[in-house]
Design a protein around this motif. Structure first.
Motif, PDB file in Angstrom:
ATOM      1  N   GLU A 109       0.823  -1.207   0.000  1.00 33.79           N
ATOM      2  CA  GLU A 109       0.000   0.000   0.000  1.00 33.79           C
ATOM      3  C   GLU A 109       0.859   1.260   0.000  1.00 33.79           C
ATOM      4  N   PRO A 110       0.569   2.179  -0.915  1.00 35.79           N
ATOM      5  CA  PRO A 110       1.349   3.415  -0.922  1.00 35.79           C
ATOM      6  C   PRO A 110       1.120   4.211   0.369  1.00 35.79           C
ATOM      7  N   LEU A 111       2.130   4.948   0.779  1.00 35.59           N
ATOM      8  CA  LEU A 111       1.985   5.848   1.920  1.00 35.59           C
ATOM      9  C   LEU A 111       1.103   7.019   1.535  1.00 35.59           C
ATOM     10  N   GLY A 112       1.270   7.431   0.271  1.00 36.72           N
ATOM     11  CA  GLY A 112       0.486   8.582  -0.136  1.00 36.72           C
ATOM     12  C   GLY A 112       0.573   8.854  -1.628  1.00 36.72           C
ATOM     13  N   LEU A 113      -0.135   9.907  -2.017  1.00 39.06           N
ATOM     14  CA  LEU A 113      -0.061  10.323  -3.411  1.00 39.06           C
ATOM     15  C   LEU A 113      -0.080  11.838  -3.506  1.00 39.06           C
ATOM     16  N   ILE A 114       0.541  12.314  -4.559  1.00 38.32           N
ATOM     17  CA  ILE A 114       0.592  13.745  -4.831  1.00 38.32           C
ATOM     18  C   ILE A 114      -0.076  13.980  -6.180  1.00 38.32           C
ATOM     19  N   LEU A 115      -1.056  14.874  -6.178  1.00 37.73           N
ATOM     20  CA  LEU A 115      -1.789  15.173  -7.410  1.00 37.73           C
ATOM     21  C   LEU A 115      -1.003  16.191  -8.231  1.00 37.73           C
ATOM     22  N   LEU A 116      -0.734  15.866  -9.468  1.00 41.00           N
ATOM     23  CA  LEU A 116       0.096  16.747 -10.291  1.00 41.00           C
ATOM     24  C   LEU A 116      -0.730  17.546 -11.284  1.00 41.00           C
ATOM     25  N   GLU A 117      -1.671  18.268 -10.773  1.00 39.94           N
ATOM     26  CA  GLU A 117      -2.536  19.069 -11.629  1.00 39.94           C
ATOM     27  C   GLU A 117      -2.460  20.486 -11.125  1.00 39.94           C
ATOM     28  N   GLY A 118      -2.246  21.432 -12.010  1.00 33.11           N
ATOM     29  CA  GLY A 118      -2.179  22.826 -11.586  1.00 33.11           C
ATOM     30  C   GLY A 118      -0.945  23.124 -10.747  1.00 33.11           C
ATOM     31  N   CYS A 119       0.114  22.340 -10.924  1.00 30.92           N
ATOM     32  CA  CYS A 119       1.301  22.568 -10.105  1.00 30.92           C
ATOM     33  C   CYS A 119       2.477  23.001 -10.970  1.00 30.92           C
ATOM     34  N   THR A 120       3.454  23.614 -10.340  1.00 28.77           N
ATOM     35  CA  THR A 120       4.706  23.880 -11.044  1.00 28.77           C
ATOM     36  C   THR A 120       5.803  23.079 -10.353  1.00 28.77           C
ATOM     37  N   VAL A 121       6.777  22.670 -11.136  1.00 28.72           N
ATOM     38  CA  VAL A 121       7.887  21.890 -10.609  1.00 28.72           C
ATOM     39  C   VAL A 121       9.158  22.680 -10.884  1.00 28.72           C
ATOM     40  N   GLU A 122       9.840  23.063  -9.819  1.00 32.66           N
ATOM     41  CA  GLU A 122      11.002  23.934  -9.995  1.00 32.66           C
ATOM     42  C   GLU A 122      12.232  23.390  -9.315  1.00 32.66           C
ATOM     43  N   LEU A 123      13.356  23.558 -10.011  1.00 31.10           N
ATOM     44  CA  LEU A 123      14.640  23.199  -9.410  1.00 31.10           C
ATOM     45  C   LEU A 123      14.937  24.179  -8.285  1.00 31.10           C
ATOM     46  N   GLN A 124      15.527  23.668  -7.255  1.00 29.76           N
ATOM     47  CA  GLN A 124      15.928  24.526  -6.138  1.00 29.76           C
ATOM     48  C   GLN A 124      17.444  24.630  -6.105  1.00 29.76           C
ATOM     49  N   GLU A 125      17.933  25.848  -6.171  1.00 30.69           N
ATOM     50  CA  GLU A 125      19.372  26.027  -6.059  1.00 30.69           C
ATOM     51  C   GLU A 125      19.717  26.023  -4.582  1.00 30.69           C
ATOM     52  N   SER A 126      20.427  25.017  -4.134  1.00 32.72           N
ATOM     53  CA  SER A 126      20.757  24.983  -2.710  1.00 32.72           C
ATOM     54  C   SER A 126      22.044  24.232  -2.475  1.00 32.72           C
ATOM     55  N   ALA A 127      22.963  24.897  -1.796  1.00 35.94           N
ATOM     56  CA  ALA A 127      24.233  24.241  -1.481  1.00 35.94           C
ATOM     57  C   ALA A 127      24.042  23.194  -0.392  1.00 35.94           C
ATOM     58  N   THR A 128      23.160  23.494   0.527  1.00 44.78           N
ATOM     59  CA  THR A 128      22.964  22.588   1.662  1.00 44.78           C
ATOM     60  C   THR A 128      22.039  21.427   1.328  1.00 44.78           C
ATOM     61  N   GLU A 129      21.140  21.639   0.367  1.00 43.58           N
ATOM     62  CA  GLU A 129      20.219  20.570  -0.017  1.00 43.58           C
ATOM     63  C   GLU A 129      20.346  20.327  -1.520  1.00 43.58           C
ATOM     64  N   PRO A 130      21.344  19.550  -1.905  1.00 42.76           N
ATOM     65  CA  PRO A 130      21.596  19.360  -3.335  1.00 42.76           C
ATOM     66  C   PRO A 130      20.521  18.527  -4.010  1.00 42.76           C
TER      67      PRO A 130
END
Lengths: 201, 149
Positions: free
Chosen positions: A60-81
């Motif tokens: 059983e999946p833990l959860g789901l994320i609905l990918l409608e009306g969303c934006t997906v962006e790269l995060q520039e982060s030295a601490t969280e690559p």
């Protein structure tokens, strides 16, 4: 405050277990809302839904994320690559965003590309575009009748429908001609008892 | 299973492909027909009590069958549980057929198959891959052969 809308899980779980391979799968790290720690998850993208499990192979999946009306962006982060964020700019204020981290650059780029083209709306726009190109290339005509017929018949889909209006016109003209000939013959007293009313030759 | 109710609520407020007041019955034994506002948005079917702004339920329209039942009636069942049917009674047979048609085409999987079909045909006719200009030719989801057409 949201009410208690019931998402019928049967419908969702069935899809998450589909035999066909997912559109993308792999390990991602998902930032927990509560603890801010990144938790390892097994993720599978199907259609416009990103499912995640604690471990690959869990039922059983833990959860789901609905990918409608969303934006997906790269995060520039030295601490969280290798991090990217799924957010909902048109969503209600205070709507959470999902912070995800991949294991390397290639994985991150692959996931961002896959997730940002995962929405139903995107697929629909693409489909309409391709439908237009298909018709413009001189394939099937655009009448709803042909569309519907093509959906039910592979033969029609392959060769199209005959031009009914044209045929009707054609037959009409032939009948007028035959009728005129028949009248002529009758008026002339010719024996027609033996012959066919319609000349099938 | 966790999911964001907010995301779904947000989706339910988007313009619908189709919406109507329809009598609906859940698969539970002893369930009765109740008038609901039924709203199709992307591959979700939301249903509301007729005087409420928030849906009481949502069905994901994937891996499901839309069946014609008796006059004016269609049902939705999921492949994993074919005997559990959500029943919908329309005002007219015409309305019933419209909904069946709309719901059958409402799945991501249906659209994907159509897209793959057109991509393939256009490639055959023109020699060019129509998805190349969008930079998504290599995306697994659009490949012919990875799924049954």
């Amino acid at each position: 405050v949201p009410g208690h809308m019931k998402l019928h899980e049967t419908s969702v779980l069935g899809y998450s277990r589909a035999a066909a391979p997912p559109d993308r799968q792999g390990r991602l790290y998902k930032k927990s809302e509560r603890s801010s720690a990144y938790q390892r998850r097994w993720c599978e993208l199907r259609g416009n839904l990103l499912f995640y499990w604690e471990r690959q192979g869990d039922r059983e999946p833990l959860g789901l994320i609905l990918l409608e009306g969303c934006t997906v962006e790269l995060q520039e982060s030295a601490t969280e690559p290798f991090t990217f964020e799924i957010s909902y700019p048109q969503g209600p204020p205070g709507h959470r965003a999902y912070k995800m981290a991949a294991e390397d650059q290639a994985s991150m780029e692959g996931w961002v590309r896959a997730l940002s083209t995962a929405s139903f709306d995107y697929l629909r726009a693409l489909l309409m575009e391709l439908e237009g190109q298909y018709r413009a290339s001189g394939a099937l005509g655009t009448t709803p009748l042909e569309e519907r017929a093509a959906r039910h018949s592979p033969l029609v889909a392959a060769v199209g429908l005959p031009d009914f209006e044209g045929l009707h016109q054609q037959f009409g003209e032939e009948i007028v001609k035959l009728r005129a000939r028949w009248r002529e013959e009758r008026a002339g007293g010719a024996q027609t008892a033996q012959g066919n009313l319609i000349d099938l030759e | 299973m966790r999911y964001s109710e907010r995301e779904l609520l947000s989706l339910s407020r988007q313009p619908a492909e189709k919406a109507a007041e329809i009598l609906m019955r859940a698969p539970k034994k002893g369930s009765v027909l109740k008038k609901r506002l039924v709203k199709l948005v992307v591959n979700f079917l939301f249903y509301f009590r007729t005087d409420e702004a928030e849906p009481i339920g949502a069905l994901l329209l994937e891996h499901c069958k839309i069946n014609k039942e008796e006059e004016n009636v269609f049902s939705i069942s999921f492949i994993e549980e074919p005997d559990r049917k959500y029943s919908f009674e329309c005002d007219t047979e015409a309305q019933c057929q419209e909904w069946i048609e709309a719901l059958r085409r409402a799945s991501y999987e249906f659209m994907r198959r159509s897209l793959i079909f057109y991509r393939n045909e256009i490639q055959k006719m023109t020699g060019k891959d129509p998805l190349e200009q969008y930079g998504i030719s290599e995306e697994a989801r659009f490949q012919l052969g990875t799924r049954k057409l």
